[in-house]
Design an enzyme around this catalytic site. Structure first.
Site, PDB file in Angstrom:
ATOM      1  N   CYS A 130       4.356  50.151 -73.467  1.00 51.19           N
ATOM      2  CA  CYS A 130       4.755  50.468 -72.091  1.00 51.19           C
ATOM      3  C   CYS A 130       3.593  51.183 -71.417  1.00 51.19           C
ATOM      4  O   CYS A 130       3.083  52.171 -71.949  1.00 51.19           O
ATOM      5  CB  CYS A 130       6.002  51.347 -72.090  1.00 51.19           C
ATOM      6  N   ASN A 190       5.694  45.953 -79.746  1.00 49.42           N
ATOM      7  CA  ASN A 190       7.108  45.800 -80.086  1.00 49.42           C
ATOM      8  C   ASN A 190       7.198  45.293 -81.516  1.00 49.42           C
ATOM      9  O   ASN A 190       6.239  44.726 -82.061  1.00 49.42           O
ATOM     10  CB  ASN A 190       7.747  44.741 -79.184  1.00 49.42           C
ATOM     11  N   HIS A 249      16.292  48.118 -79.464  1.00 47.10           N
ATOM     12  CA  HIS A 249      14.997  47.678 -78.924  1.00 47.10           C
ATOM     13  C   HIS A 249      13.936  48.570 -79.572  1.00 47.10           C
ATOM     14  O   HIS A 249      13.808  49.747 -79.219  1.00 47.10           O
ATOM     15  CB  HIS A 249      15.017  47.838 -77.397  1.00 47.10           C
TER      16      HIS A 249
HETATM   17  P1  HMG Z   1       7.639  54.145 -55.984  1.00 45.74           P
HETATM   18  O1  HMG Z   1       6.164  54.152 -55.799  1.00 45.74           O
HETATM   19  O2  HMG Z   1       8.319  55.445 -56.207  1.00 45.74           O
HETATM   20  O3  HMG Z   1       8.482  53.428 -54.833  1.00 45.74           O
HETATM   21  O4  HMG Z   1       7.947  53.166 -57.207  1.00 45.74           O
HETATM   22  P2  HMG Z   1       8.156  52.786 -53.443  1.00 45.74           P
HETATM   23  O5  HMG Z   1       9.471  52.287 -52.951  1.00 45.74           O
HETATM   24  O6  HMG Z   1       7.384  53.774 -52.609  1.00 45.74           O
HETATM   25  O7  HMG Z   1       7.228  51.520 -53.760  1.00 45.74           O
HETATM   26  C1  HMG Z   1       5.825  51.583 -53.857  1.00 45.74           C
HETATM   27  C2  HMG Z   1       5.257  50.247 -53.398  1.00 45.74           C
HETATM   28  O8  HMG Z   1       5.741  49.200 -54.236  1.00 45.74           O
HETATM   29  C3  HMG Z   1       5.691  49.867 -51.977  1.00 45.74           C
HETATM   30  O9  HMG Z   1       4.648  49.070 -51.449  1.00 45.74           O
HETATM   31  C4  HMG Z   1       6.889  48.989 -52.211  1.00 45.74           C
HETATM   32  O10 HMG Z   1       7.107  48.082 -51.163  1.00 45.74           O
HETATM   33  C5  HMG Z   1       6.513  48.265 -53.484  1.00 45.74           C
HETATM   34  P3  HMG Z   1       3.737  49.634 -50.237  1.00 45.74           P
HETATM   35  O11 HMG Z   1       4.672  50.025 -49.153  1.00 45.74           O
HETATM   36  O12 HMG Z   1       2.979  50.804 -50.808  1.00 45.74           O
HETATM   37  O13 HMG Z   1       2.849  48.464 -49.900  1.00 45.74           O
HETATM   38  N1  HMG Z   1       7.700  47.909 -54.272  1.00 45.74           N
HETATM   39  C6  HMG Z   1       7.933  46.680 -54.741  1.00 45.74           C
HETATM   40  N2  HMG Z   1       7.259  45.517 -54.636  1.00 45.74           N
HETATM   41  C7  HMG Z   1       7.786  44.441 -55.255  1.00 45.74           C
HETATM   42  N3  HMG Z   1       8.926  44.488 -56.009  1.00 45.74           N
HETATM   43  C8  HMG Z   1       9.612  45.632 -56.136  1.00 45.74           C
HETATM   44  C9  HMG Z   1       9.114  46.781 -55.493  1.00 45.74           C
HETATM   45  N4  HMG Z   1       9.547  48.069 -55.426  1.00 45.74           N
HETATM   46  C10 HMG Z   1       8.669  48.732 -54.680  1.00 45.74           C
HETATM   47  N5  HMG Z   1      10.729  45.665 -56.862  1.00 45.74           N
HETATM   48  C11 HMG Z   1       9.325  51.829 -58.654  1.00 45.74           C
HETATM   49  C12 HMG Z   1       9.241  53.078 -57.779  1.00 45.74           C
HETATM   50  C13 HMG Z   1      10.613  51.922 -59.451  1.00 45.74           C
HETATM   51  C14 HMG Z   1       9.334  50.605 -57.734  1.00 45.74           C
HETATM   52  C15 HMG Z   1       8.077  51.796 -59.574  1.00 45.74           C
HETATM   53  O14 HMG Z   1       8.001  53.015 -60.241  1.00 45.74           O
HETATM   54  C16 HMG Z   1       8.108  50.687 -60.582  1.00 45.74           C
HETATM   55  O15 HMG Z   1       8.056  49.508 -60.239  1.00 45.74           O
HETATM   56  N6  HMG Z   1       8.171  51.051 -61.908  1.00 45.74           N
HETATM   57  C17 HMG Z   1       8.247  50.081 -62.978  1.00 45.74           C
HETATM   58  C18 HMG Z   1       7.425  50.565 -64.168  1.00 45.74           C
HETATM   59  C19 HMG Z   1       7.535  49.561 -65.276  1.00 45.74           C
HETATM   60  O16 HMG Z   1       7.699  48.380 -65.051  1.00 45.74           O
HETATM   61  N7  HMG Z   1       7.426  50.066 -66.537  1.00 45.74           N
HETATM   62  C20 HMG Z   1       7.484  49.203 -67.693  1.00 45.74           C
HETATM   63  C21 HMG Z   1       8.841  48.624 -67.934  1.00 45.74           C
HETATM   64  S1  HMG Z   1       9.987  49.763 -68.705  1.00 45.74           S
HETATM   65  C22 HMG Z   1       9.634  49.617 -70.399  1.00 45.74           C
HETATM   66  O17 HMG Z   1       8.672  49.007 -70.770  1.00 45.74           O
HETATM   67  C23 HMG Z   1      10.617  50.212 -71.372  1.00 45.74           C
HETATM   68  C24 HMG Z   1      11.520  49.155 -72.031  1.00 45.74           C
HETATM   69  O18 HMG Z   1      10.753  48.175 -72.707  1.00 45.74           O
HETATM   70  C25 HMG Z   1      12.454  49.847 -73.047  1.00 45.74           C
HETATM   71  C26 HMG Z   1      11.694  50.780 -74.001  1.00 45.74           C
HETATM   72  O19 HMG Z   1      10.895  50.269 -74.817  1.00 45.74           O
HETATM   73  O20 HMG Z   1      11.917  51.981 -73.890  1.00 45.74           O
HETATM   74  C27 HMG Z   1      12.395  48.441 -71.001  1.00 45.74           C
HETATM   75 MG    MG Z   2       9.944  48.371 -74.712  1.00 40.73          MG
END
Ligand code: HMG
Ligand code: MG
Length: 304
Positions: free
Chosen positions: A240, A249, A207
């Protein structure tokens, strides 16, 4: 040197590509984009992410996007899932394949998912157990395999250790990721030597982000190594939100141009992907970075 004659492309444009767009991309535009990618012949499309909408607002409409797309038989429509809440949303949306996403460096793990690597493995164990028990397939991303925006060098042996932990969770494939596009071809074999000591080569994908213009060279190094699955994003969209310095990408158009030119089959139509990228005109506020698009789609006057 024998290269693979056929490779699988994982189209990540609708997820990795769009997640970093500043302006809101309308749900209808995302659906039209994905349907056009299906029409281009893609067999794997990462549609969206069931992540926290507070963290990545652009992916908040994952459920609506899945409801709106036309699923073609033979194509896998996948999504990122960070936790059990995301798994429940994915299941409700009728998703059959998900992807978890861990990191090889601690700081990136904490910035991206607010968990240490160890904590994330525990979270993902629950996600994988739940998903696999109901017949879902799970892919595992591993970020910062070639360098971290916060820590710099990441030892390949560390990458291999976390890759092995993902495999132990039951993922069918580990996407070895160059999150910020720092890898050069010399690093590909170095990292893959360590990773394939723990994860069989057919279960390893690359990736690549193209921040420094090395992504295609890295694909070639991957092909020479025997890798047969590569991720790319139509138009070269992407980045990201939690990786400062990450840009687009590897563009699917650029990848297809190179692979088809080398006689490597993908089953994906280059012109079809160009058409898919063009559906985004009017929904994003900047030009698409794909070199192939820039060379072929701009008017001669603009090209000068
Ligand atoms: P957190 O703040 O530590 O956890 O987030 P939380 O449980 O306290 O959740 C915060 C709020 O989000 C809460 O709402 C939850 O209910 C809600 P509130 O009570 O404040 O109203 N919540 C959700 N809502 C809907 N769907 C869910 C969900 N989970 C929590 N699934 C968490 C921890 C992991 C959830 C957060 O950090 C997160 O979502 N991170 C994702 C970041 C992301 O998407 N980054 C980009 C993708 S990775 C990438 O691009 C790399 C990749 O391409 C490979 C590469 O290139 O390296 C894959
Ligand atoms: Mg990526």
């Amino acid at each position: 040197m024998t290269l693979p004659t056929r490779v699988t492309i994982v189209e990540v444009g609708p997820r990795d590509g769009l997640q970093n767009e500043r302006g809101v991309v309308p749900t209808t535009a995302k659906i039209a984009f994905i349907d056009a990618l299906s029409a281009a012949g893609h067999k794997v499309i990462e549609v969206s992410a069931f992540v926290s909408p507070k963290w990545v607002p652009q992916m908040a409409d994952a459920t609506e996007v899945f409801a709106g797309i036309t699923r073609r038989s033979g194509t896998r429509y996948t999504a990122l899932v960070p936790n059990l809440a995301g798994l429940a949303r994915a299941r409700d949306a009728g998703v059959a394949e998900i992807a978890i996403f861990a990191a090889a460096s601690e700081t990136f793990s904490q910035r991206n998912i607010n968990q240490t690597i160890g904590e994330s493995i525990a979270t993902y164990k629950a996600v994988c157990d739940g998903a696999l028990a109901t017949g879902m397939r799970v892919r595992g991303y591993l970020s910062t395999c070639f360098g971290c925006p916060f820590e710099g060098h990441v030892p390949p042996v560390r990458v291999a250790e976390v890759a092995a932990r993902l495999l132990d969770l039951g993922v069918f494939e580990v996407a070895v990721s160059d999150t910020i596009g720092v890898a050069h071809p010399g690093q590909i074999a170095q990292v893959l030597d360590e990773v394939t000591a723990r994860v069989p080569l057919p279960q390893v994908a690359l990736h690549l982000h193209d921040t420094r213009g090395t992504a295609l060279a890295n694909v070639l190094a991957g092909l020479q190594y025997g890798v047969t699955t590569f991720d790319s994003a139509a138009g070269g969209l992407g980045g990201c939100p939690y990786a400062p310095g990450a840009s687009g990408n590897l563009a699917t158009e650029d990848l297809l141009y190179m692979l088809h030119g080398m006689g490597i089959e993908t089953g994906v139509s280059l012109e079809g992907v160009v058409a898919a990228s063009q559906t985004l005109r009017g929904s994003i506020d900047h030009a698409l970075p794909s070199r192939y698009l820039q060379a072929t789609q701009t008017a001669p006057r603009e090209r000068r």
